[in-house]
Enzyme design. Sequence first.
Site, PDB file in Angstrom:
ATOM      1  N   HIS A 108     -16.113  -7.249   1.117  1.00 34.99           N
ATOM      2  CA  HIS A 108     -15.079  -8.275   1.643  1.00 34.99           C
ATOM      3  C   HIS A 108     -15.453  -9.576   1.073  1.00 34.99           C
ATOM      4  O   HIS A 108     -14.458 -10.308   0.605  1.00 34.99           O
ATOM      5  CB  HIS A 108     -15.013  -8.239   3.128  1.00 34.99           C
ATOM      6  CG  HIS A 108     -14.399  -9.410   3.893  1.00 34.99           C
ATOM      7  ND1 HIS A 108     -14.843 -10.594   3.954  1.00 34.99           N
ATOM      8  CD2 HIS A 108     -13.227  -9.486   4.083  1.00 34.99           C
ATOM      9  CE1 HIS A 108     -13.990 -11.410   4.748  1.00 34.99           C
ATOM     10  NE2 HIS A 108     -12.829 -10.693   4.553  1.00 34.99           N
TER      11      HIS A 108
ATOM     12  N   SER B 288      10.924 -43.437 -12.530  1.00 35.54           N
ATOM     13  CA  SER B 288       9.841 -42.603 -12.396  1.00 35.54           C
ATOM     14  C   SER B 288       9.847 -42.375 -10.726  1.00 35.54           C
ATOM     15  O   SER B 288       9.772 -43.421 -10.285  1.00 35.54           O
ATOM     16  CB  SER B 288       8.717 -43.215 -12.985  1.00 35.54           C
ATOM     17  OG  SER B 288       7.304 -42.203 -12.468  1.00 35.54           O
TER      18      SER B 288
ATOM     19  N   ARG C  40      -3.448   2.999   8.893  1.00 39.22           N
ATOM     20  CA  ARG C  40      -3.910   1.754   7.930  1.00 39.22           C
ATOM     21  C   ARG C  40      -2.732   0.767   7.747  1.00 39.22           C
ATOM     22  O   ARG C  40      -1.479   1.216   7.718  1.00 39.22           O
ATOM     23  CB  ARG C  40      -4.466   2.158   6.588  1.00 39.22           C
ATOM     24  CG  ARG C  40      -5.406   3.012   6.686  1.00 39.22           C
ATOM     25  CD  ARG C  40      -5.820   3.317   5.480  1.00 39.22           C
ATOM     26  NE  ARG C  40      -6.537   2.297   4.465  1.00 39.22           N
ATOM     27  CZ  ARG C  40      -7.057   2.352   3.026  1.00 39.22           C
ATOM     28  NH1 ARG C  40      -6.841   3.346   2.523  1.00 39.22           N
ATOM     29  NH2 ARG C  40      -7.891   1.242   2.718  1.00 39.22           N
TER      30      ARG C  40
ATOM     31  N   TYR D 172      10.264 -35.267 -17.546  1.00 44.14           N
ATOM     32  CA  TYR D 172       8.802 -34.982 -17.491  1.00 44.14           C
ATOM     33  C   TYR D 172       8.046 -35.001 -16.059  1.00 44.14           C
ATOM     34  O   TYR D 172       8.912 -35.524 -15.131  1.00 44.14           O
ATOM     35  CB  TYR D 172       7.916 -35.921 -18.317  1.00 44.14           C
ATOM     36  CG  TYR D 172       8.052 -37.152 -17.735  1.00 44.14           C
ATOM     37  CD1 TYR D 172       7.147 -37.780 -17.014  1.00 44.14           C
ATOM     38  CD2 TYR D 172       8.973 -38.206 -18.027  1.00 44.14           C
ATOM     39  CE1 TYR D 172       7.142 -39.137 -16.461  1.00 44.14           C
ATOM     40  CE2 TYR D 172       9.259 -39.460 -17.656  1.00 44.14           C
ATOM     41  CZ  TYR D 172       7.967 -39.929 -16.694  1.00 44.14           C
ATOM     42  OH  TYR D 172       8.086 -41.251 -16.185  1.00 44.14           O
TER      43      TYR D 172
ATOM     44  N   GLY E  30      -8.295  -6.870   3.891  1.00 44.54           N
ATOM     45  CA  GLY E  30      -9.140  -6.836   4.705  1.00 44.54           C
ATOM     46  C   GLY E  30      -8.686  -7.939   6.074  1.00 44.54           C
ATOM     47  O   GLY E  30      -9.525  -7.813   7.194  1.00 44.54           O
TER      48      GLY E  30
ATOM     49  N   MET F 212      -5.702  -7.176   8.014  1.00 39.10           N
ATOM     50  CA  MET F 212      -5.239  -6.492   8.972  1.00 39.10           C
ATOM     51  C   MET F 212      -5.988  -5.255   9.464  1.00 39.10           C
ATOM     52  O   MET F 212      -7.041  -4.949   8.697  1.00 39.10           O
ATOM     53  CB  MET F 212      -3.717  -6.471   8.899  1.00 39.10           C
ATOM     54  CG  MET F 212      -2.674  -7.400   8.813  1.00 39.10           C
ATOM     55  SD  MET F 212      -1.181  -7.168   8.315  1.00 39.10           S
ATOM     56  CE  MET F 212      -1.398  -6.710   6.847  1.00 39.10           C
TER      57      MET F 212
ATOM     58  N   ARG G 161      -3.740  -1.051  -6.010  1.00 38.24           N
ATOM     59  CA  ARG G 161      -3.214  -2.453  -5.796  1.00 38.24           C
ATOM     60  C   ARG G 161      -3.307  -3.128  -7.068  1.00 38.24           C
ATOM     61  O   ARG G 161      -4.526  -3.229  -7.525  1.00 38.24           O
ATOM     62  CB  ARG G 161      -3.449  -3.297  -4.574  1.00 38.24           C
ATOM     63  CG  ARG G 161      -4.873  -3.449  -4.344  1.00 38.24           C
ATOM     64  CD  ARG G 161      -5.231  -4.007  -2.864  1.00 38.24           C
ATOM     65  NE  ARG G 161      -6.633  -4.136  -2.708  1.00 38.24           N
ATOM     66  CZ  ARG G 161      -6.990  -4.167  -1.355  1.00 38.24           C
ATOM     67  NH1 ARG G 161      -6.375  -4.301  -0.173  1.00 38.24           N
ATOM     68  NH2 ARG G 161      -8.352  -4.195  -1.241  1.00 38.24           N
TER      69      ARG G 161
ATOM     70  N   LYS H  49       0.863  -1.109   0.011  1.00 39.71           N
ATOM     71  CA  LYS H  49       0.013  -0.123   0.021  1.00 39.71           C
ATOM     72  C   LYS H  49       0.906   1.278  -0.007  1.00 39.71           C
ATOM     73  O   LYS H  49       0.507   2.290  -0.755  1.00 39.71           O
ATOM     74  CB  LYS H  49      -0.820  -0.136   1.164  1.00 39.71           C
ATOM     75  CG  LYS H  49      -1.978   1.015   1.143  1.00 39.71           C
ATOM     76  CD  LYS H  49      -2.839   0.988   2.512  1.00 39.71           C
ATOM     77  CE  LYS H  49      -3.605  -0.173   2.366  1.00 39.71           C
ATOM     78  NZ  LYS H  49      -4.430  -0.727   3.535  1.00 39.71           N
TER      79      LYS H  49
ATOM     80  N   CYS I  88       5.780 -39.338 -10.731  1.00 47.65           N
ATOM     81  CA  CYS I  88       4.451 -39.394 -11.223  1.00 47.65           C
ATOM     82  C   CYS I  88       3.550 -39.330  -9.838  1.00 47.65           C
ATOM     83  O   CYS I  88       2.580 -39.983  -9.933  1.00 47.65           O
ATOM     84  CB  CYS I  88       4.228 -40.542 -11.846  1.00 47.65           C
ATOM     85  SG  CYS I  88       4.936 -42.201 -10.770  1.00 47.65           S
TER      86      CYS I  88
END
Length: 869
Positions: free
Chosen positions: A436, A744, A76, A831, A85, A87, A320, A8, A811
């Site tokens: 919110h 694998s 803030r 892979y 929302g 904090m 933001r 912020k 896998c």
Amino acid sequence: MKNILGSKGANLSEMTNLGIPVPPGFIISTQACTEYYKNNTFPDGLADEIRLNLQTLENTVKKRLASQNPLLLSVRSGAPVSMPGMMDTVLNLGLNDDTVKALADVTGNERLAYDCYRRFLDMFADVVLGIGHENFEAILESIKKEAKASHDTELNADHLKKLTILYKNIIAKKTGHEFPKDPKTQLNMAIQAIFRSWNNERAISYRNLNNIPHDIGTAVNIQAMVYGNTGNKSASGVCFTRDPATGENRLYGEYLINAQGEDVVAGIRTPKNIDTLKNTMPAIYNELRDTCESIEKHYRDMQDIEFTIENGKLYILQTRGGKRTATSAVKIAVDMVKENMIKKEDAVLRIDPNQIEQLLFPTIDLKSQINVIAKGLPASPGAATGKAVFNSKKAILAKERGEKVILIRSETSPEDVSGMASAQGILTARGGMTSHAAVVARGMGKCCIVGCSKISVFEDASVFVSGGIEVHEGDTITLNGTTGEVILGEAKLIRQGISGDFKIILEWADTMRRLGVEANADTPNDAKTALDFGAEGIGLCRTEHMFFNKERLTYVRQMILATTEDEINIALSKLLEFQRKDFYGIFEVMGEKPVTIRLLDPPLHEFLPTGKENIEKLSKEMHISPERLKDTIQRLHEANPMLGHRGCRLGITHPAIYDMQVRAIIEAACELAESNKRANIEIMVPLVADVKELIITKKRIIETAKKVMEEKNVMVSYKIGTMIEVPRAALTADEIAKEAEFFSFGTNDLTQMGFGLSRDDAGKFLPSYIKQGILDGDPFHSLDQKGIGELVKIAVTKGRATRKNIVIGICGEHGGEPKSIEFCHKLRLDYVSCSPYRIAVARLSAAHAALKERIMIHSQTSQSSQILP
């Protein structure tokens, strides 16, 4: 400078430099917060810095705290990563019984002054003193009732004065002290409260849900107040530079006349659509639209912007990167490439791999009959069905029991974040598209309907009413987050496929990744689904899954319960027919793409029933005595089946099973070859711990395959490899690679054995371990790179030292998890293989891994070049 100033604060500073109208102020850094937590007090020198910067602010705005021209402050929070929302905030700080009169005099607006005062008392008591907001809300409602007012804005100055007296009485009663009158004392208390809010329950929960570090702290932004509640020429609102639900390129948002920003975000009043501002305040609307466009162009991303209009003057309070649905994220990314705002690589990196699963979430089947009982605002798309619950604790408990629920609230608050995460969807009676509930649900990818004014929610009674229809806790409802429809009962849901902008993003990603992406698939239908999602092969075909339908299970049980070799062979011949057909179907679907077939892995007792009733039922079906069946079950019982008689151990002691499976594989391939089609076969031996196990099993595979090919007079090629899932196999991978053509990694079992954890039982204590910081997260969800990852690294290094061209993949469930995929990329695996519905996630994650590596290499090269002569 987000790490120091918070997201912020950094953006407020950036906008100030751009000449955008931002209320002046100063920022206390995140570093001060982390120091505060070390010593539980302000760091040395901070109090002096606050005093000096406060003087500068007073000189800038020509107002002073505790004066006849009083300066009021907005205090803030602002973490380095946006946590909407989660904090705390304190607005209108600086008011007391004297300054409220001064504010009334200097503004000529007594109502404004006392409206700010009652808001400040409520917020300060809640955030700083720990006195719940509900204490004040109850009094506000009683005053509104007395005044016959529907909304706060209908209360006059006398009503608001009365509220401030009653609020101060509550504070004195609850704390045993008078409300602190000195504005500087108020400010110090508020700053400490903002620091403390970094570790409130909802903030910790949000960080856990979003993998945000717990040690970065929050900044504190202190600004001069601007007032959206001075009258009908003032307003507060929130807007997005593009639609956060669909991605459409239009100004999207809401505002409230004569209100402060908290009124809009909290969802207590349902605000007006931003488009109506064109008529209410046309000049301001045009200025807002132009400002939003310039902010978006500067950041090259969709922005979520808070604004206040004070007596016809526009102020921007925050910008933001906007929380958005997956649909919106993909459309915005593709559109911005088309608009030459960003490159394709930027677009791919903008999409969170975890988020895109939303694009495959269910939607309502339009052909099904539904009973719509209400309609609200479609805040977050998709569809969800579940039992109604009316508070967050019940939603959390229901999830722990494995139940699907819809969380229903009058409006949500930040305290509901864990309940929202546990629910399938969220429904609120009040609030708008920027409330919110809407913002958090979109970030979570949860279906959400807000502002459903047709329903009356009675949370204490656990019921809501809509047009005479009562829905009680436990009743099933369905939400259509795309249309805003609330449906009674369980509607039929269908899954979506890959198309449009989603397809474009994945195609771009495919050109940027190095890792292959294959699928875990056990049937021809699974294989087709996998191909539709872009799979480049099957990395894991679990043959035991083919045995679990009723007809096949009968023959498996016949084989297990057989007492003669003939009985065993009869059962195996039946299973051979099924398996051959299965493999043929999979080979036909996959064409020449690789298909890795794992031979039978689980122990035999898993195919037999437990419980007296089921045992008696099976004994009748099999025409054997319950005693004999019980004896077999007892004989096969193992104290620790995960480490027991399974995998290649079963294949070595009962070779006929693997012989049958290999025969089915090769016969299916031969049959396919007769149609001039080629199968790309990889036969995988599970649970190898010693190379000699693989030597023995491999010898039988080759002999069986050779025999079938001679019978069919057809030659087919195939590879033989193994799963690396036992730690010993990883440590002796150089020996195993002499026999295996591919590895694998079965990281589910490797994690179990490496940690000494049971995947089925660890859930009892893993949450406590994570909470206490023993583990960063669930190692069955995201690969433990430090420990289990080291075993993988050892196996890769040793395996390739023996067989340079050995193909290596993964896998386990980790094959579809972004952080684990990045680790596989770094180790240069060939892979990853995951479930069909995670393939899109894997494709995008593999691209992210490659792009991040490229960025890192470029950064290192750039740094090197800067220090050259």
